[in-house]
Design a protein around this motif. Structure first.
Motif, PDB file in Angstrom:
ATOM      1  N   LEU A 310     -17.950 -38.309  39.654  1.00 22.06           N
ATOM      2  CA  LEU A 310     -16.719 -38.743  39.003  1.00 22.06           C
ATOM      3  C   LEU A 310     -16.081 -37.613  38.207  1.00 22.06           C
ATOM      4  O   LEU A 310     -14.888 -37.674  37.884  1.00 22.06           O
ATOM      5  CB  LEU A 310     -16.995 -39.931  38.077  1.00 22.06           C
ATOM      6  N   ALA A 311     -16.861 -36.594  37.879  1.00 20.70           N
ATOM      7  CA  ALA A 311     -16.341 -35.447  37.126  1.00 20.70           C
ATOM      8  C   ALA A 311     -16.175 -34.217  38.010  1.00 20.70           C
ATOM      9  O   ALA A 311     -15.955 -33.112  37.511  1.00 20.70           O
ATOM     10  CB  ALA A 311     -17.297 -35.119  35.965  1.00 20.70           C
ATOM     11  N   HIS A 312     -16.255 -34.380  39.315  1.00 20.45           N
ATOM     12  CA  HIS A 312     -16.143 -33.241  40.232  1.00 20.45           C
ATOM     13  C   HIS A 312     -14.748 -32.625  40.147  1.00 20.45           C
ATOM     14  O   HIS A 312     -13.751 -33.327  39.932  1.00 20.45           O
ATOM     15  CB  HIS A 312     -16.420 -33.715  41.665  1.00 20.45           C
ATOM     16  N   PRO A 313     -14.634 -31.304  40.285  1.00 17.12           N
ATOM     17  CA  PRO A 313     -13.305 -30.670  40.166  1.00 17.12           C
ATOM     18  C   PRO A 313     -12.340 -31.051  41.280  1.00 17.12           C
ATOM     19  O   PRO A 313     -11.120 -30.942  41.089  1.00 17.12           O
ATOM     20  CB  PRO A 313     -13.632 -29.165  40.210  1.00 17.12           C
ATOM     21  N   ALA A 314     -12.821 -31.489  42.433  1.00 19.06           N
ATOM     22  CA  ALA A 314     -11.939 -31.846  43.545  1.00 19.06           C
ATOM     23  C   ALA A 314     -11.510 -33.308  43.423  1.00 19.06           C
ATOM     24  O   ALA A 314     -12.345 -34.211  43.338  1.00 19.06           O
ATOM     25  CB  ALA A 314     -12.635 -31.609  44.879  1.00 19.06           C
ATOM     26  N   ALA A 315     -10.191 -33.534  43.422  1.00 20.95           N
ATOM     27  CA  ALA A 315      -9.680 -34.892  43.271  1.00 20.95           C
ATOM     28  C   ALA A 315     -10.159 -35.802  44.399  1.00 20.95           C
ATOM     29  O   ALA A 315     -10.454 -36.978  44.173  1.00 20.95           O
ATOM     30  CB  ALA A 315      -8.157 -34.868  43.231  1.00 20.95           C
ATOM     31  N   GLY A 316     -10.233 -35.261  45.625  1.00 22.63           N
ATOM     32  CA  GLY A 316     -10.684 -36.076  46.752  1.00 22.63           C
ATOM     33  C   GLY A 316     -12.093 -36.583  46.566  1.00 22.63           C
ATOM     34  O   GLY A 316     -12.412 -37.727  46.915  1.00 22.63           O
ATOM     35  N   VAL A 317     -12.951 -35.744  45.996  1.00 20.70           N
ATOM     36  CA  VAL A 317     -14.340 -36.142  45.752  1.00 20.70           C
ATOM     37  C   VAL A 317     -14.382 -37.222  44.676  1.00 20.70           C
ATOM     38  O   VAL A 317     -15.102 -38.220  44.801  1.00 20.70           O
ATOM     39  CB  VAL A 317     -15.190 -34.926  45.353  1.00 20.70           C
ATOM     40  N   ARG A 318     -13.593 -37.032  43.595  1.00 22.15           N
ATOM     41  CA  ARG A 318     -13.579 -38.049  42.536  1.00 22.15           C
ATOM     42  C   ARG A 318     -13.104 -39.390  43.075  1.00 22.15           C
ATOM     43  O   ARG A 318     -13.685 -40.445  42.781  1.00 22.15           O
ATOM     44  CB  ARG A 318     -12.678 -37.611  41.379  1.00 22.15           C
ATOM     45  N   ALA A 319     -12.041 -39.365  43.876  1.00 22.91           N
ATOM     46  CA  ALA A 319     -11.509 -40.615  44.418  1.00 22.91           C
ATOM     47  C   ALA A 319     -12.527 -41.308  45.317  1.00 22.91           C
ATOM     48  O   ALA A 319     -12.714 -42.529  45.245  1.00 22.91           O
ATOM     49  CB  ALA A 319     -10.219 -40.338  45.195  1.00 22.91           C
ATOM     50  N   ARG A 320     -13.205 -40.538  46.169  1.00 24.19           N
ATOM     51  CA  ARG A 320     -14.193 -41.142  47.071  1.00 24.19           C
ATOM     52  C   ARG A 320     -15.421 -41.623  46.312  1.00 24.19           C
ATOM     53  O   ARG A 320     -16.058 -42.596  46.714  1.00 24.19           O
ATOM     54  CB  ARG A 320     -14.606 -40.156  48.150  1.00 24.19           C
ATOM     55  N   ALA A 321     -15.745 -40.970  45.200  1.00 20.69           N
ATOM     56  CA  ALA A 321     -16.867 -41.435  44.386  1.00 20.69           C
ATOM     57  C   ALA A 321     -16.564 -42.807  43.786  1.00 20.69           C
ATOM     58  O   ALA A 321     -17.412 -43.704  43.769  1.00 20.69           O
ATOM     59  CB  ALA A 321     -17.170 -40.423  43.281  1.00 20.69           C
ATOM     60  N   VAL A 322     -15.328 -42.977  43.308  1.00 18.52           N
ATOM     61  CA  VAL A 322     -14.920 -44.282  42.783  1.00 18.52           C
ATOM     62  C   VAL A 322     -14.969 -45.327  43.895  1.00 18.52           C
ATOM     63  O   VAL A 322     -15.507 -46.437  43.711  1.00 18.52           O
ATOM     64  CB  VAL A 322     -13.500 -44.204  42.189  1.00 18.52           C
ATOM     65  N   ALA A 323     -14.407 -44.980  45.065  1.00 14.32           N
ATOM     66  CA  ALA A 323     -14.406 -45.925  46.189  1.00 14.32           C
ATOM     67  C   ALA A 323     -15.834 -46.250  46.616  1.00 14.32           C
ATOM     68  O   ALA A 323     -16.135 -47.396  46.986  1.00 14.32           O
ATOM     69  CB  ALA A 323     -13.617 -45.336  47.358  1.00 14.32           C
ATOM     70  N   GLY A 324     -16.716 -45.259  46.560  1.00 15.62           N
ATOM     71  CA  GLY A 324     -18.104 -45.491  46.943  1.00 15.62           C
ATOM     72  C   GLY A 324     -18.820 -46.429  45.995  1.00 15.62           C
ATOM     73  O   GLY A 324     -19.560 -47.323  46.430  1.00 15.62           O
ATOM     74  N   LEU A 325     -18.605 -46.262  44.700  1.00 15.01           N
ATOM     75  CA  LEU A 325     -19.217 -47.163  43.727  1.00 15.01           C
ATOM     76  C   LEU A 325     -18.701 -48.591  43.906  1.00 15.01           C
ATOM     77  O   LEU A 325     -19.453 -49.560  43.778  1.00 15.01           O
ATOM     78  CB  LEU A 325     -18.915 -46.669  42.311  1.00 15.01           C
ATOM     79  N   ARG A 326     -17.437 -48.694  44.219  1.00 14.11           N
ATOM     80  CA  ARG A 326     -16.870 -50.021  44.473  1.00 14.11           C
ATOM     81  C   ARG A 326     -17.499 -50.645  45.716  1.00 14.11           C
ATOM     82  O   ARG A 326     -17.847 -51.829  45.720  1.00 14.11           O
ATOM     83  CB  ARG A 326     -15.364 -49.877  44.656  1.00 14.11           C
ATOM     84  N   ALA A 327     -17.673 -49.843  46.771  1.00 14.12           N
ATOM     85  CA  ALA A 327     -18.268 -50.365  48.005  1.00 14.12           C
ATOM     86  C   ALA A 327     -19.707 -50.808  47.793  1.00 14.12           C
ATOM     87  O   ALA A 327     -20.171 -51.777  48.402  1.00 14.12           O
ATOM     88  CB  ALA A 327     -18.189 -49.306  49.103  1.00 14.12           C
ATOM     89  N   LEU A 328     -20.422 -50.110  46.920  1.00 17.94           N
ATOM     90  CA  LEU A 328     -21.822 -50.444  46.651  1.00 17.94           C
ATOM     91  C   LEU A 328     -21.971 -51.550  45.614  1.00 17.94           C
ATOM     92  O   LEU A 328     -23.091 -51.998  45.329  1.00 17.94           O
ATOM     93  CB  LEU A 328     -22.566 -49.199  46.167  1.00 17.94           C
ATOM     94  N   GLY A 329     -20.846 -51.993  45.037  1.00 18.64           N
ATOM     95  CA  GLY A 329     -20.919 -53.034  44.019  1.00 18.64           C
ATOM     96  C   GLY A 329     -21.534 -52.555  42.723  1.00 18.64           C
ATOM     97  O   GLY A 329     -22.161 -53.339  42.007  1.00 18.64           O
TER      98      GLY A 329
END
Length: 461
Positions: A310-329
């Motif tokens: 969530l603190a990664h410098p790349a915006a794409g990584v941060r966005a996918r990390a949020v989406a991943g946490l949502r997918a995993l509940g």
């Protein structure tokens, strides 16, 4: 009409444009009282007009579009003398009057050769969408099956996707294109039907070992996910499953799924591959696809690898990390809340989506502050999305405040929110602020609608 005065067809309409021919046909019919002097007697006649044999090409074109079926039928008979009128004969092949239709079809069968078919194909295919239009398409296909690849090239490059679909169907059926050519078309064409058709035909050649190098690279490098996924899946059949591994982190979920299938068939473990990459939270080159890929095939315990990202410098990584946490509940409201101020719109969008189920737990004033005009647009949109989900007076307060937002789309969205707003059953009736907010947005309601909404909220009009 210029044609009525004998003006040449080529100077009156674009004879290469199917739309011009169809517009001419419709235009003559629509003007119910339009009878040029040389057609007036024909329209009144009870017998088929005999004078059409004396007409020139331009006037005969009008006769081919005439409202009277007897005029059209005789005009079709006379059109054999004028090859330039074949487009109107194509239209008459779908005529609603049987004798006209049969006369036109007989002429089309006799007159259509490869050269004429290449020029008429766009019109034939457009007419083919009409009732009784299939005949022309059948004749077109029969004639163009005799065309060479070079002759068909003009249709393969046509800007109309319907024409390209038809032409590539013929090319595939006649094996006029090499597998490598088909693969390149699948990779670059804009139409998904053409992409699928050509990719399937190209991959059918993979039984030939020599075709691999010409077919697979264009498919794997294609811009569209459907074509890339076809290439990735084919790697297993081509005996090259190891080349699927880099596609585990593809930007497309479809391609990632196909890559995981190929890797598993080889005995690999995609989840372990993803975990290895996501464990390096400080890797600036971490592909965003690897982050969401872990959520797609991992388990809830993998949230521990996603949270540091969530603190990664790349915006794409941060966005996918949020989406991943949502997918995993495994959404943690307090941990994600700061990302609503992220400078990247994609991150805020994913964060708002993840927080929607817990929107009521977020401080209303904190969210309202983020709808101020000094905030970036994507922050205002994300905060309003959460406030609107909460409902009640908080949602109304946010929506009315955004009615003067500098962004037009956000103003429209706020107005729609006000119009569908209803008081929450758990809020007290008669709140004076509700009346004030509704008055500020009275331009969005009829007088009756505003009174009704106020009555629901227990507010005096």
């Amino acid at each position: 009409m210029g044609l009525a005065g004998g003006a040449p067809l080529t100077g009156t309409l674009d004879v290469a444009d199917p739309g011009d021919w169809l517009a001419l046909d419709g235009g003559v019919r629509e003007v119910s009282r339009f009878h040029p002097p040389f057609l007036l007697e024909w329209a009144r006649s009870a017998a088929p007009p005999a004078g059409l044999a004396r007409l020139d090409e331009s006037r005969l074109a009008i006769a081919l579009c005439h409202r009277d079926g007897r005029v059209r039928e005789e005009a079709v008979r006379q059109a054999v003398r004028h090859p330039g009128l074949l487009p109107l004969v194509v239209i008459r092949c779908a005529d609603w009057v049987g004798p006209v239709r049969e006369q036109a079809r007989q002429l089309l069968r006799e007159a259509l050769d490869v050269d004429a078919a290449l020029g008429l194909a766009p019109l034939v295919l457009r007419v083919g969408r009409r009732d009784r239009g299939a005949f022309g398409v059948e004749v077109l296909g029969r004639v163009l099956r005799e065309a060479s690849g070079g002759q068909l090239a003009v249709l393969l490059a046509d800007p109309d996707r319907v024409v390209r679909r038809f032409a590539y169907g013929l090319a595939v059926e006649g094996r006029l294109l090499r597998p490598a050519e088909l693969a390149r078309v699948a990779a670059r064409d804009r139409d998904t039907v053409v992409q699928d058709l050509c990719a399937t035909a190209a991959l059918a050649a993979l039984a030939d070992e020599d075709a691999h190098e010409g077919v697979l690279p264009p498919l794997l490098a294609a811009r569209t996910p459907r074509t890339r996924s076809a290439g990735v899946t084919a790697l297993r059949r081509a005996g090259r499953p190891e080349q699927a591994e880099p596609f585990l982190s593809d930007r497309s979920a479809l391609v990632r799924a196909c890559a995981r299938y190929v890797v598993r068939q080889r005995g690999g473990d995609p989840a372990a591959w993803y975990r290895e990459r996501c464990a390096a939270a400080d890797d600036p080159g971490l592909p965003p696809g690897a982050v969401i890929g872990l959520a797609e095939c991992g388990d809830r315990a993998d949230a521990g690898l996603l949270r540091p990202l969530l603190a990664h410098p790349a915006a794409g990584v941060r966005a996918r990390a949020v989406a991943g946490l949502r997918a995993l509940g495994r959404v943690d409201t307090e941990r994600l809340r700061p990302l609503l101020d992220d400078p990247a719109a994609g991150v805020v969008r994913e964060t708002a989506a993840a927080l929607l189920p817990s929107a009521g737990e977020l401080p209303a004033d904190w969210l309202l502050e983020r709808t101020g005009s000094e905030r970036p647009r994507h922050v205002r949109v994300g905060a309003f999305r959460l406030l609107d989900t909460r409902g009640g007076i908080v949602a109304l307060r946010a929506a009315v405040g955004l009615l003067e937002d500098p962004d037009r789309k956000l103003r429209v969205r706020a107005g729609q929110s006000v119009q569908r707003w209803h008081p929450s059953p758990d809020e007290p009736q008669g709140d004076a602020e509700v009346g004030e907010l509704l008055d500020r947005s009275r331009h969005l309601f009829s007088d009756h609608g505003l009174r009704l909404r106020k009555w629901e909220a227990g507010v005096e009009s």
